[in-house]
Design a protein around this motif. Sequence first.
Motif, PDB file in Angstrom:
ATOM      1  N   GLY A   1       0.810  -1.214   0.000  1.00 47.68           N
ATOM      2  CA  GLY A   1       0.000   0.000   0.000  1.00 47.68           C
ATOM      3  C   GLY A   1       0.840   1.259   0.000  1.00 47.68           C
ATOM      4  N   ARG A   2       0.348   2.277   0.687  1.00 45.90           N
ATOM      5  CA  ARG A   2       1.036   3.555   0.689  1.00 45.90           C
ATOM      6  C   ARG A   2       1.390   4.040   2.078  1.00 45.90           C
ATOM      7  NH1 ARG A   2      -2.345   6.106  -4.335  1.00 45.90           N
ATOM      8  NH2 ARG A   2      -1.075   5.075  -5.904  1.00 45.90           N
ATOM      9  N   VAL A   3       2.461   4.794   2.129  1.00 44.60           N
ATOM     10  CA  VAL A   3       2.931   5.350   3.393  1.00 44.60           C
ATOM     11  C   VAL A   3       3.191   6.839   3.181  1.00 44.60           C
ATOM     12  CG1 VAL A   3       4.576   5.060   5.265  1.00 44.60           C
ATOM     13  CG2 VAL A   3       4.100   3.157   3.731  1.00 44.60           C
ATOM     14  N   THR A   4       2.678   7.651   4.074  1.00 48.71           N
ATOM     15  CA  THR A   4       2.807   9.100   3.917  1.00 48.71           C
ATOM     16  C   THR A   4       3.581   9.753   5.057  1.00 48.71           C
ATOM     17  OG1 THR A   4       0.725   9.255   2.669  1.00 48.71           O
ATOM     18  CG2 THR A   4       1.494  11.253   3.772  1.00 48.71           C
ATOM     19  N   GLY A   5       4.577  10.539   4.689  1.00 42.45           N
ATOM     20  CA  GLY A   5       5.351  11.266   5.691  1.00 42.45           C
ATOM     21  C   GLY A   5       4.830  12.685   5.810  1.00 42.45           C
ATOM     22  N   VAL A   6       4.747  13.192   7.031  1.00 40.46           N
ATOM     23  CA  VAL A   6       4.355  14.588   7.235  1.00 40.46           C
ATOM     24  C   VAL A   6       5.402  15.280   8.101  1.00 40.46           C
ATOM     25  CG1 VAL A   6       1.882  14.176   7.001  1.00 40.46           C
ATOM     26  CG2 VAL A   6       2.947  13.989   9.248  1.00 40.46           C
ATOM     27  N   ASP A   7       5.652  16.540   7.792  1.00 38.48           N
ATOM     28  CA  ASP A   7       6.621  17.312   8.573  1.00 38.48           C
ATOM     29  C   ASP A   7       6.301  18.801   8.441  1.00 38.48           C
ATOM     30  OD1 ASP A   7       8.731  17.766  10.278  1.00 38.48           O
ATOM     31  OD2 ASP A   7      10.266  17.662   8.723  1.00 38.48           O
ATOM     32  N   VAL A   8       6.865  19.583   9.357  1.00 39.73           N
ATOM     33  CA  VAL A   8       6.561  21.010   9.422  1.00 39.73           C
ATOM     34  C   VAL A   8       7.838  21.813   9.626  1.00 39.73           C
ATOM     35  CG1 VAL A   8       5.277  22.770  10.717  1.00 39.73           C
ATOM     36  CG2 VAL A   8       4.311  20.483  10.429  1.00 39.73           C
ATOM     37  N   ALA A   9       7.902  22.997   9.010  1.00 43.18           N
ATOM     38  CA  ALA A   9       9.037  23.906   9.199  1.00 43.18           C
ATOM     39  C   ALA A   9       8.488  25.273   9.605  1.00 43.18           C
ATOM     40  CB  ALA A   9       9.852  24.025   7.914  1.00 43.18           C
ATOM     41  N   TYR A  10       9.295  26.029  10.377  1.00 45.03           N
ATOM     42  CA  TYR A  10       8.799  27.283  10.939  1.00 45.03           C
ATOM     43  C   TYR A  10       9.672  28.480  10.619  1.00 45.03           C
ATOM     44  CZ  TYR A  10       6.337  24.012  13.940  1.00 45.03           C
ATOM     45  OH  TYR A  10       5.556  22.994  14.396  1.00 45.03           O
ATOM     46  N   ASP A  11       9.002  29.649  10.563  1.00 45.64           N
ATOM     47  CA  ASP A  11       9.706  30.918  10.582  1.00 45.64           C
ATOM     48  C   ASP A  11       8.925  31.777  11.563  1.00 45.64           C
ATOM     49  OD1 ASP A  11      10.620  33.563  10.143  1.00 45.64           O
ATOM     50  OD2 ASP A  11      11.305  33.008   8.133  1.00 45.64           O
ATOM     51  N   ASP A  12       9.351  31.732  12.815  1.00 37.21           N
ATOM     52  CA  ASP A  12       8.613  32.427  13.868  1.00 37.21           C
ATOM     53  C   ASP A  12       8.623  33.935  13.673  1.00 37.21           C
ATOM     54  OD1 ASP A  12       7.671  30.428  16.063  1.00 37.21           O
ATOM     55  OD2 ASP A  12       9.691  29.754  15.549  1.00 37.21           O
ATOM     56  N   ALA A  13       9.718  34.456  13.135  1.00 40.82           N
ATOM     57  CA  ALA A  13       9.813  35.906  12.930  1.00 40.82           C
ATOM     58  C   ALA A  13       8.738  36.384  11.953  1.00 40.82           C
ATOM     59  CB  ALA A  13      11.204  36.265  12.428  1.00 40.82           C
ATOM     60  N   LEU A  14       8.505  35.592  10.908  1.00 40.53           N
ATOM     61  CA  LEU A  14       7.497  35.956   9.917  1.00 40.53           C
ATOM     62  C   LEU A  14       6.133  35.355  10.247  1.00 40.53           C
ATOM     63  CD1 LEU A  14       9.524  35.562   6.577  1.00 40.53           C
ATOM     64  CD2 LEU A  14       8.813  37.679   7.714  1.00 40.53           C
ATOM     65  N   ASP A  15       6.065  34.634  11.372  1.00 39.57           N
ATOM     66  CA  ASP A  15       4.820  33.970  11.752  1.00 39.57           C
ATOM     67  C   ASP A  15       4.327  33.045  10.636  1.00 39.57           C
ATOM     68  OD1 ASP A  15       2.621  33.305  13.347  1.00 39.57           O
ATOM     69  OD2 ASP A  15       1.376  34.865  12.444  1.00 39.57           O
ATOM     70  N   LEU A  16       5.235  32.222  10.133  1.00 41.28           N
ATOM     71  CA  LEU A  16       4.881  31.294   9.058  1.00 41.28           C
ATOM     72  C   LEU A  16       5.147  29.844   9.449  1.00 41.28           C
ATOM     73  CD1 LEU A  16       6.257  33.037   5.822  1.00 41.28           C
ATOM     74  CD2 LEU A  16       3.862  32.679   6.457  1.00 41.28           C
ATOM     75  N   VAL A  17       4.254  28.979   9.014  1.00 44.86           N
ATOM     76  CA  VAL A  17       4.402  27.534   9.199  1.00 44.86           C
ATOM     77  C   VAL A  17       4.171  26.879   7.845  1.00 44.86           C
ATOM     78  CG1 VAL A  17       3.541  25.488  10.367  1.00 44.86           C
ATOM     79  CG2 VAL A  17       3.414  27.693  11.510  1.00 44.86           C
ATOM     80  N   ALA A  18       5.038  25.971   7.464  1.00 47.03           N
ATOM     81  CA  ALA A  18       4.825  25.232   6.211  1.00 47.03           C
ATOM     82  C   ALA A  18       4.811  23.747   6.527  1.00 47.03           C
ATOM     83  CB  ALA A  18       5.937  25.557   5.213  1.00 47.03           C
ATOM     84  N   ALA A  19       3.794  23.061   6.043  1.00 43.89           N
ATOM     85  CA  ALA A  19       3.684  21.616   6.255  1.00 43.89           C
ATOM     86  C   ALA A  19       3.741  20.901   4.922  1.00 43.89           C
ATOM     87  CB  ALA A  19       2.381  21.276   6.967  1.00 43.89           C
ATOM     88  N   ALA A  20       4.241  19.669   4.951  1.00 36.94           N
ATOM     89  CA  ALA A  20       4.286  18.869   3.734  1.00 36.94           C
ATOM     90  C   ALA A  20       3.797  17.460   4.037  1.00 36.94           C
ATOM     91  CB  ALA A  20       5.718  18.811   3.190  1.00 36.94           C
ATOM     92  N   ALA A  21       3.149  16.869   3.044  1.00 40.45           N
ATOM     93  CA  ALA A  21       2.742  15.464   3.116  1.00 40.45           C
ATOM     94  C   ALA A  21       3.230  14.802   1.833  1.00 40.45           C
ATOM     95  CB  ALA A  21       1.226  15.353   3.233  1.00 40.45           C
TER      96      ALA A  21
END
Length: 246
Positions: free
Chosen positions: A40-60
Amino acid sequence: MTTVGVPAGWPATEEEARAVQDELRGRVVRDEPGPEPGTGRVTGVDVAYDDALDLVAAAAVVLDAATLDVVAEATAVGRVSFPYVPGLLAFREIPTVLAALDRLPCPPGLVVCDGYGLAHPRRFGLASHLGVLTGLPVIGVAKNPFTFTYDDPGAQRGCSAPLLAGAEEVGRALRTRDGVKPVFVSVGHRVSLDNALAHTLSLTPRYRLPETTRRADALCRRALRDAARNARGGAQEPSMRQAPTS
DNA sequence: GCGACAG
DNA sequence: ATCTTGTCGC
């Protein structure tokens, strides 16, 4: 590029967040073995931050479990929804991760996330929280032992030792590469610990960390870079923010 | 009370 | 997580 906001009713204080964990923890399903490793399938998820810009990016990133080829991927950018507090990581990562999972064109199968599931002060870490919210089978693979203890596993890939909270086994320290520091695996939702270990080994044919984690890490960092660059350069259409060629 | 502490 | 050069090894 639309930005994911903080969900209505999202906890604003540590007290509220802990109350949410205490309320949801009973919904974790532990009596299912979970998907067969290598199928079947396996999905990885992770997140990166830029607190100064108040940004969060997530990937799947969705991989074919047998070949580890990338089948699909998606990202989402949002606002920081919670500060980093040990034990409350889920409240910082989950909103944007859910948005990225929603954008996938296919079912994710088993989800692998950075961090812990049942290996948690209240037995409800990120992997369990994500599992309860999505209903998906989820496991957690962390790079550090957090507050838990363990005896060093044998030096060969595949060797493991209990990850302990006092006398309670909350996960396992697993050697994924010969002679390399182990990773720390715990159950999130709808997967047994033994199966979680087998999946982790199946995802580490070459590196210490699962391919899912490596793929998702690279993608969310790239998404954060793009989002930060657009934030600085002013509002622009996605169609005109291609990366410059050399 | 003090220090440690997934990402 | 993030800040960061060179360096040892396959």
